[in-house]
Design a protein around this motif. Structure first.
Motif, PDB file in Angstrom:
ATOM      1  N   CYS A  69      31.445  25.854 -24.812  1.00 49.43           N
ATOM      2  CA  CYS A  69      31.848  24.736 -24.873  1.00 49.43           C
ATOM      3  C   CYS A  69      30.871  23.642 -24.015  1.00 49.43           C
ATOM      4  CB  CYS A  69      33.243  24.583 -24.087  1.00 49.43           C
ATOM      5  SG  CYS A  69      33.258  24.490 -22.383  1.00 49.43           S
ATOM      6  N   SER A  70      31.053  22.332 -24.517  1.00 48.10           N
ATOM      7  CA  SER A  70      30.509  21.437 -23.836  1.00 48.10           C
ATOM      8  C   SER A  70      31.197  20.428 -22.926  1.00 48.10           C
ATOM      9  CB  SER A  70      29.618  20.849 -24.902  1.00 48.10           C
ATOM     10  OG  SER A  70      29.157  19.363 -24.644  1.00 48.10           O
ATOM     11  N   ALA A  71      30.836  20.268 -21.768  1.00 50.02           N
ATOM     12  CA  ALA A  71      31.592  19.426 -20.908  1.00 50.02           C
ATOM     13  C   ALA A  71      30.873  18.104 -20.591  1.00 50.02           C
ATOM     14  CB  ALA A  71      31.847  20.171 -19.727  1.00 50.02           C
ATOM     15  N   PRO A  72      31.556  16.923 -21.070  1.00 55.45           N
ATOM     16  CA  PRO A  72      30.784  15.505 -21.024  1.00 55.45           C
ATOM     17  C   PRO A  72      30.910  15.210 -19.282  1.00 55.45           C
ATOM     18  CG  PRO A  72      32.882  15.194 -21.803  1.00 55.45           C
ATOM     19  CD  PRO A  72      32.775  16.804 -21.822  1.00 55.45           C
ATOM     20  N   SER A  73      30.223  15.729 -18.688  1.00 56.27           N
ATOM     21  CA  SER A  73      30.064  15.697 -16.987  1.00 56.27           C
ATOM     22  C   SER A  73      29.664  14.459 -16.693  1.00 56.27           C
ATOM     23  CB  SER A  73      29.543  16.829 -16.278  1.00 56.27           C
ATOM     24  OG  SER A  73      28.445  16.870 -16.867  1.00 56.27           O
ATOM     25  N   GLY A  74      28.945  13.589 -17.568  1.00 61.13           N
ATOM     26  CA  GLY A  74      28.399  12.152 -17.235  1.00 61.13           C
ATOM     27  C   GLY A  74      27.152  12.391 -16.411  1.00 61.13           C
ATOM     28  N   PRO A  75      26.546  11.100 -16.158  1.00 58.89           N
ATOM     29  CA  PRO A  75      25.340  10.831 -15.541  1.00 58.89           C
ATOM     30  C   PRO A  75      25.339  10.837 -13.994  1.00 58.89           C
ATOM     31  CG  PRO A  75      25.790   9.002 -16.391  1.00 58.89           C
ATOM     32  CD  PRO A  75      26.892   9.763 -16.654  1.00 58.89           C
ATOM     33  N   ALA A  76      26.598  11.283 -13.485  1.00 56.42           N
ATOM     34  CA  ALA A  76      26.591  10.833 -11.851  1.00 56.42           C
ATOM     35  C   ALA A  76      25.843  11.791 -11.297  1.00 56.42           C
ATOM     36  CB  ALA A  76      27.908  11.310 -11.439  1.00 56.42           C
ATOM     37  N   TRP A  77      25.451  13.110 -11.890  1.00 59.58           N
ATOM     38  CA  TRP A  77      24.547  14.100 -11.284  1.00 59.58           C
ATOM     39  C   TRP A  77      23.054  13.490 -11.123  1.00 59.58           C
ATOM     40  CZ3 TRP A  77      28.157  16.526  -9.415  1.00 59.58           C
ATOM     41  CH2 TRP A  77      29.183  16.807 -10.050  1.00 59.58           C
ATOM     42  N   GLU A  78      22.788  12.615 -11.904  1.00 61.15           N
ATOM     43  CA  GLU A  78      21.438  12.069 -11.922  1.00 61.15           C
ATOM     44  C   GLU A  78      21.391  10.840 -11.156  1.00 61.15           C
ATOM     45  OE1 GLU A  78      19.147  13.645 -13.560  1.00 61.15           O
ATOM     46  OE2 GLU A  78      20.021  14.952 -14.665  1.00 61.15           O
ATOM     47  N   GLY A  79      22.742  10.567 -10.405  1.00 64.79           N
ATOM     48  CA  GLY A  79      22.622   9.259  -9.660  1.00 64.79           C
ATOM     49  C   GLY A  79      23.193   8.026 -10.204  1.00 64.79           C
ATOM     50  N   MET A  80      23.550   8.175 -11.514  1.00 60.91           N
ATOM     51  CA  MET A  80      23.903   6.956 -12.097  1.00 60.91           C
ATOM     52  C   MET A  80      25.518   6.847 -12.101  1.00 60.91           C
ATOM     53  SD  MET A  80      21.428   5.957 -14.074  1.00 60.91           S
ATOM     54  CE  MET A  80      20.128   6.490 -13.322  1.00 60.91           C
ATOM     55  N   GLN A  81      25.938   5.594 -12.050  1.00 58.85           N
ATOM     56  CA  GLN A  81      27.196   5.175 -11.789  1.00 58.85           C
ATOM     57  C   GLN A  81      27.672   5.296 -10.364  1.00 58.85           C
ATOM     58  OE1 GLN A  81      29.362   7.076 -15.031  1.00 58.85           O
ATOM     59  NE2 GLN A  81      28.306   5.841 -16.477  1.00 58.85           N
ATOM     60  N   ILE A  82      26.656   5.624  -9.572  1.00 60.15           N
ATOM     61  CA  ILE A  82      27.058   5.656  -8.193  1.00 60.15           C
ATOM     62  C   ILE A  82      26.234   4.425  -7.552  1.00 60.15           C
ATOM     63  CG2 ILE A  82      26.504   7.381  -6.139  1.00 60.15           C
ATOM     64  CD1 ILE A  82      28.305   8.644  -8.060  1.00 60.15           C
ATOM     65  N   ARG A  83      27.019   3.865  -6.649  1.00 59.02           N
ATOM     66  CA  ARG A  83      26.319   2.488  -5.996  1.00 59.02           C
ATOM     67  C   ARG A  83      25.032   2.732  -5.773  1.00 59.02           C
ATOM     68  NH1 ARG A  83      28.312  -1.795  -2.433  1.00 59.02           N
ATOM     69  NH2 ARG A  83      30.052  -1.583  -3.873  1.00 59.02           N
ATOM     70  N   THR A 111      15.680  13.560   3.030  1.00 54.60           N
ATOM     71  CA  THR A 111      15.276  12.960   1.850  1.00 54.60           C
ATOM     72  C   THR A 111      14.106  13.444   1.112  1.00 54.60           C
ATOM     73  OG1 THR A 111      13.709  11.634   3.041  1.00 54.60           O
ATOM     74  CG2 THR A 111      15.759  10.615   2.849  1.00 54.60           C
ATOM     75  N   VAL A 112      13.958  13.234  -0.126  1.00 54.81           N
ATOM     76  CA  VAL A 112      12.765  13.821  -1.131  1.00 54.81           C
ATOM     77  C   VAL A 112      11.595  13.251  -0.303  1.00 54.81           C
ATOM     78  CG1 VAL A 112      11.847  14.021  -3.225  1.00 54.81           C
ATOM     79  CG2 VAL A 112      14.231  14.079  -3.248  1.00 54.81           C
ATOM     80  N   ASP A 113      10.597  14.242  -0.231  1.00 54.18           N
ATOM     81  CA  ASP A 113       9.430  13.822   0.364  1.00 54.18           C
ATOM     82  C   ASP A 113       9.516  13.131   1.750  1.00 54.18           C
ATOM     83  OD1 ASP A 113       8.166  14.442  -1.991  1.00 54.18           O
ATOM     84  OD2 ASP A 113       8.124  12.328  -2.478  1.00 54.18           O
ATOM     85  N   ASP A 114      10.534  13.393   2.609  1.00 58.53           N
ATOM     86  CA  ASP A 114      10.926  13.014   3.935  1.00 58.53           C
ATOM     87  C   ASP A 114      10.565  11.667   4.089  1.00 58.53           C
ATOM     88  OD1 ASP A 114      11.939  15.453   4.879  1.00 58.53           O
ATOM     89  OD2 ASP A 114       9.879  16.128   4.830  1.00 58.53           O
ATOM     90  N   ALA A 115      10.622  10.766   2.898  1.00 60.15           N
ATOM     91  CA  ALA A 115      10.479   9.319   3.203  1.00 60.15           C
ATOM     92  C   ALA A 115      11.677   8.675   3.674  1.00 60.15           C
ATOM     93  CB  ALA A 115      10.083   8.656   1.729  1.00 60.15           C
ATOM     94  N   ARG A 116      11.609   7.219   4.006  1.00 60.41           N
ATOM     95  CA  ARG A 116      12.733   6.576   4.258  1.00 60.41           C
ATOM     96  C   ARG A 116      13.895   6.517   3.077  1.00 60.41           C
ATOM     97  NH1 ARG A 116      11.766   3.394   9.111  1.00 60.41           N
ATOM     98  NH2 ARG A 116      13.080   1.551   8.467  1.00 60.41           N
ATOM     99  N   PRO A 117      15.036   6.468   3.238  1.00 62.05           N
ATOM    100  CA  PRO A 117      16.176   6.651   2.342  1.00 62.05           C
ATOM    101  C   PRO A 117      16.041   5.370   1.454  1.00 62.05           C
ATOM    102  CG  PRO A 117      17.255   6.487   4.484  1.00 62.05           C
ATOM    103  CD  PRO A 117      15.742   6.820   4.543  1.00 62.05           C
ATOM    104  N   THR A 118      16.220   5.524   0.120  1.00 63.44           N
ATOM    105  CA  THR A 118      16.265   4.354  -0.761  1.00 63.44           C
ATOM    106  C   THR A 118      17.229   4.490  -1.645  1.00 63.44           C
ATOM    107  OG1 THR A 118      14.852   5.658  -2.270  1.00 63.44           O
ATOM    108  CG2 THR A 118      13.821   3.932  -0.725  1.00 63.44           C
ATOM    109  N   GLY A 119      18.179   5.717  -1.490  1.00 58.07           N
ATOM    110  CA  GLY A 119      19.436   5.887  -2.340  1.00 58.07           C
ATOM    111  C   GLY A 119      19.790   7.485  -2.031  1.00 58.07           C
ATOM    112  N   ILE A 120      20.740   7.882  -3.015  1.00 60.52           N
ATOM    113  CA  ILE A 120      21.186   9.163  -2.882  1.00 60.52           C
ATOM    114  C   ILE A 120      21.156  10.065  -4.249  1.00 60.52           C
ATOM    115  CG2 ILE A 120      23.715   8.533  -2.905  1.00 60.52           C
ATOM    116  CD1 ILE A 120      24.181  10.911  -1.011  1.00 60.52           C
ATOM    117  N   CYS A 121      20.620  11.186  -4.364  1.00 53.99           N
ATOM    118  CA  CYS A 121      20.444  11.833  -5.666  1.00 53.99           C
ATOM    119  C   CYS A 121      21.851  13.001  -5.782  1.00 53.99           C
ATOM    120  CB  CYS A 121      19.169  12.421  -5.784  1.00 53.99           C
ATOM    121  SG  CYS A 121      19.045  13.689  -4.828  1.00 53.99           S
ATOM    122  N   GLY A 122      21.743  13.326  -6.935  1.00 52.51           N
ATOM    123  CA  GLY A 122      22.999  14.444  -7.166  1.00 52.51           C
ATOM    124  C   GLY A 122      23.231  15.377  -6.110  1.00 52.51           C
ATOM    125  N   SER A 123      22.343  16.158  -5.601  1.00 52.54           N
ATOM    126  CA  SER A 123      22.645  17.303  -4.582  1.00 52.54           C
ATOM    127  C   SER A 123      23.229  16.454  -3.433  1.00 52.54           C
ATOM    128  CB  SER A 123      21.436  18.086  -4.258  1.00 52.54           C
ATOM    129  OG  SER A 123      20.292  17.000  -3.883  1.00 52.54           O
TER     130      SER A 123
END
Ligand code: FES
Length: 630
Positions: A388-402, A428-440
């Motif tokens: 089956c296919s579940a339309p889980s949306g792009p939130a995992w890619e950080g979309m639709q998240i503030r 954070t990815v690459d240990d940089a200063r945080p600019t947002g949050i990703c799916g994980s």
């Protein structure tokens, strides 16, 4: 002079902007790429830019901006670049913050790959031809085909692309040439001398968000280079439905998206070939997998009806198309082979997943979830497969998240919350200063907030907690993950009540998809022998956090296998072996598709699954003790 001058900061790049055009268009004209996942419709709020000077030259803030930007943002000069139009001439100074820039994403190209016996669709054959004489004036073509039949017992046709090269190629090395023979029926290329050791192919996984390419040596069966990119169609929509509706609006829109993906793939081929020191003309075949919509668009076939009930796809079966017909820049005679799909929303990528994980051979029930904007879920064994296919949306890619972003530099990818102080810590990815949050990071954030009692099992932020991290802005509760002084954006990074809701809906879609398949087969989590988690997001999430929020059925962690980009692995296998292509055809006709929306009680199940981890805690015995706040 009827253009305004735009100065983009911090680069200081200057652009001309015609009256009526947008900030986003001006930015693009000077190579500043701004995120625009909703296709410039003013709904995602990801294309923010700060207007420092020249506000009077721009259109008035619209109702869409009032929805996407907070009062504080608007007062600070934030605008949505995609819908803010230039109204009069003058100088406009615009700052493009990091979080709005299209960053290079950490893309996953690696994946499992079972061994494959080499049996590629093409063979390179060396032949030695006789020269023409006054008594033997057969054409070059006939001479070549006769030699091929006599020396290799192969009777084939000659492709037009090969004929064009023929006259010069045969004369360059004393009538000795190497032929590329496709499926033993067509000579697709002719090269002077013995070039039998140089046979390359390219496999591509066309994801909605990411595209991964693999250059393979077809004589050795080895990957010689990889390349990857974000899908260049993203500016026209984050998810397949937005892109399908864009292609349906006007006929030329399909062509626009088709060209974007073809050019993107050409770039991947060039990159991989450059790093391996190979001429792209030596790539003699391409195999592609992707979800049905991506495949249709790549092949310039309208995906319109894939999005309309009962969601039939047009293509379905595997197809071979001449690369040159699609504008794919590899060998001019080469073919592109696209693997078959199951139905409209279970595409060739799911077939490739099944091939790479070999769950069709499993003795005990196995579960496969390829987490993406559309999650493909397969359950089965050697006795049969359900999908089956579940339309889980792009939130995992950080979309639709503030403050969501893709997994690129500065994204919070891991997060912990101290249960006493309610203070967060993160990586954070690459240990940089945080600019947002990703799916994980978002999965961790929701799990940690639940475990720390900051949210309850309905996902609601709990009132009255003694911490300065929780606040209400414009009537919406939010938890501050990183404060202004520690971020790379100069602004707080927060998780809002709405973000938590998005994750609840996304995870409920995946859980319910898997649950319905298991229910249909009468399989409980304890009966699952192996649980394959595929996709880039799947590879980086913390399994325990995923379990705490109820992202997937409560399968014991020791049964979980991260398989990375399994769809890419399936594409490579199909490139190396025609037997795998036969298997793909067989699987496509055998896999039973389960239409989730038509499943009795689906809606009720979905609603129960929006709770954390689930309304019915008996389904999550192992995490029962970790969650609080009923
Ligand atoms: S709001 Fe501008 S691209 Fe989505």
């Amino acid at each position: 002079m009827s253009d305004a001058t735009l100065v983009f900061q911090p680069e200081g790049k200057r652009a001309r902007g015609a009256v009526g055009s947008t900030i986003l268009e001006a930015a693009k004209s000077v190579g500043i790429d701004i995120e625009s996942p909703c296709g410039n419709r003013g709904t995602c709020g990801k294309c923010r830019a700060v207007v420092r000077e020249g506000r009077q030259c721009l259109s008035e803030p619209s109702a869409l901006e009032a929805r996407a930007l907070t009062v504080q943002d608007r007062e600070s000069g934030y605008r949505l670049a995609c819908i803010t139009a230039i109204m009069r001439t003058g100088t406009i100074v615009v700052e493009v913050p990091n979080e709005s820039r299209l960053a290079r994403q950490r893309l996953l190209v690696a994946g499992i790959q079972p061994p494959v016996e080499l049996c590629p669709a093409l063979t390179k054959l060396f032949i030695s031809m006789t020269r023409p004489t006054l008594t033997d004036v057969r054409s070059d073509s006939q001479r070549l085909l006769d030699a091929l039949a006599a020396q290799h017992n192969v009777r084939a046709d000659l492709a037009y692309e090969a004929v064009k090269e023929l006259a010069e190629a045969v004369r360059q090395q004393d009538w000795k040439v190497t032929l590329t023979v496709y499926k033993e029926r067509e000579v697709t290329w002719v090269e002077p001398g013995d070039a039998t050791t140089s046979a390359y192919g390219f496999a591509v996984d066309i994801g909605t968000t990411k595209v991964a390419g693999y250059l393979l040596d077809l004589n050795k069966g080895a990957v010689v280079a990889t390349s990857s990119m974000m899908n260049p169609q993203i500016p026209y929509g984050d998810d397949v439905i937005t892109r399908i509706s864009f292609t349906s609006k006007e006929p030329r829109n399909l062509w626009t998206l088709h060209r974007l993906i073809v050019e993107g793939i050409n770039k991947l081929v060039r990159e991989a070939c450059r790093s391996a020191g190979i001429d792209p003309r030596h790539v003699h075949e391409m195999v592609t997998v992707g979800n049905t919509a991506m495949h249709h668009i790549f092949l310039n076939i309208s995906p319109k009806y894939v999005a309309m009930a009962p969601y039939p796809d047009c293509l379905g079966s595997a197809i071979d198309v001449r690369a040159s017909e699609l504008g794919v820049e590899i060998n001019p005679g080469a073919y592109v082979h696209s693997l078959p799909s199951v139905v409209g929303f279970v595409g060739a990528d799911a077939i490739a997943d099944i091939i790479a994980t070999e769950i069709y051979k499993a003795k005990e029930p196995s579960l496969l979830i390829d987490v993406g904007t559309n999650a493909e879920i397969v359950l089965g064994s050697e006795d049969g497969l359900l999908a089956c296919s579940a339309p889980s949306g792009p939130a995992w890619e950080g979309m639709q998240i503030r403050h969501g972003m893709r997994a690129s530099t500065g994204a919070i990818e891991k997060l912990w919350i101290d249960h006493e102080s309610l203070e967060p810590s993160y990586k954070t990815v690459d240990d940089a200063r945080p600019t947002g949050i990703c799916g994980s990071g978002i999965v961790d954030a929701v799990a940690e907030m639940l475990k720390a009692g900051i949210i309850d099992r309905r996902g609601a932020v709990v009132n009255g907690l003694r911490t300065g991290r929780i606040r209400r802005l414009e009537g919406v509760s939010e938890y501050v993950l990183a404060r202004t002084n520690e971020t790379g954006t100069g602004k707080d990074i927060v998780i809002t009540q709405k973000d938590i809701r998005e994750i609840q809906l996304a995870k409920a879609a995946i859980y319910t998809g898997a649950y319905v398949l298991m229910k249909r087969q009468g399989v409980t989590p304890s009966k699952i022998g192996k649980f394959y988690l595929a996709g880039a997001f799947g590879n980086y999430i913390d399994l325990q956090s995923a379990r705490v929020i109820g992202l997937y059925p409560d399968v014991s962690l020791d049964r979980v296998r991260f398989v990375g980009n399994a769809a890419g692995a399936g594409a490579r296998m199909a490139l190396l072996s025609t037997r795998i292509r036969d298997l793909a055809r067989e699987l496509a006709s055998k896999v039973e598709y389960v239409q989730l929306a038509a499943y009795p009680g689906f809606r009720e199940e979905f609603i129960k699954a929006t709770l954390l981890p689930h309304e019915d805690l008996s389904r999550f015995e192992d995490v029962r003790g970790l969650v609080t706040g009923d």
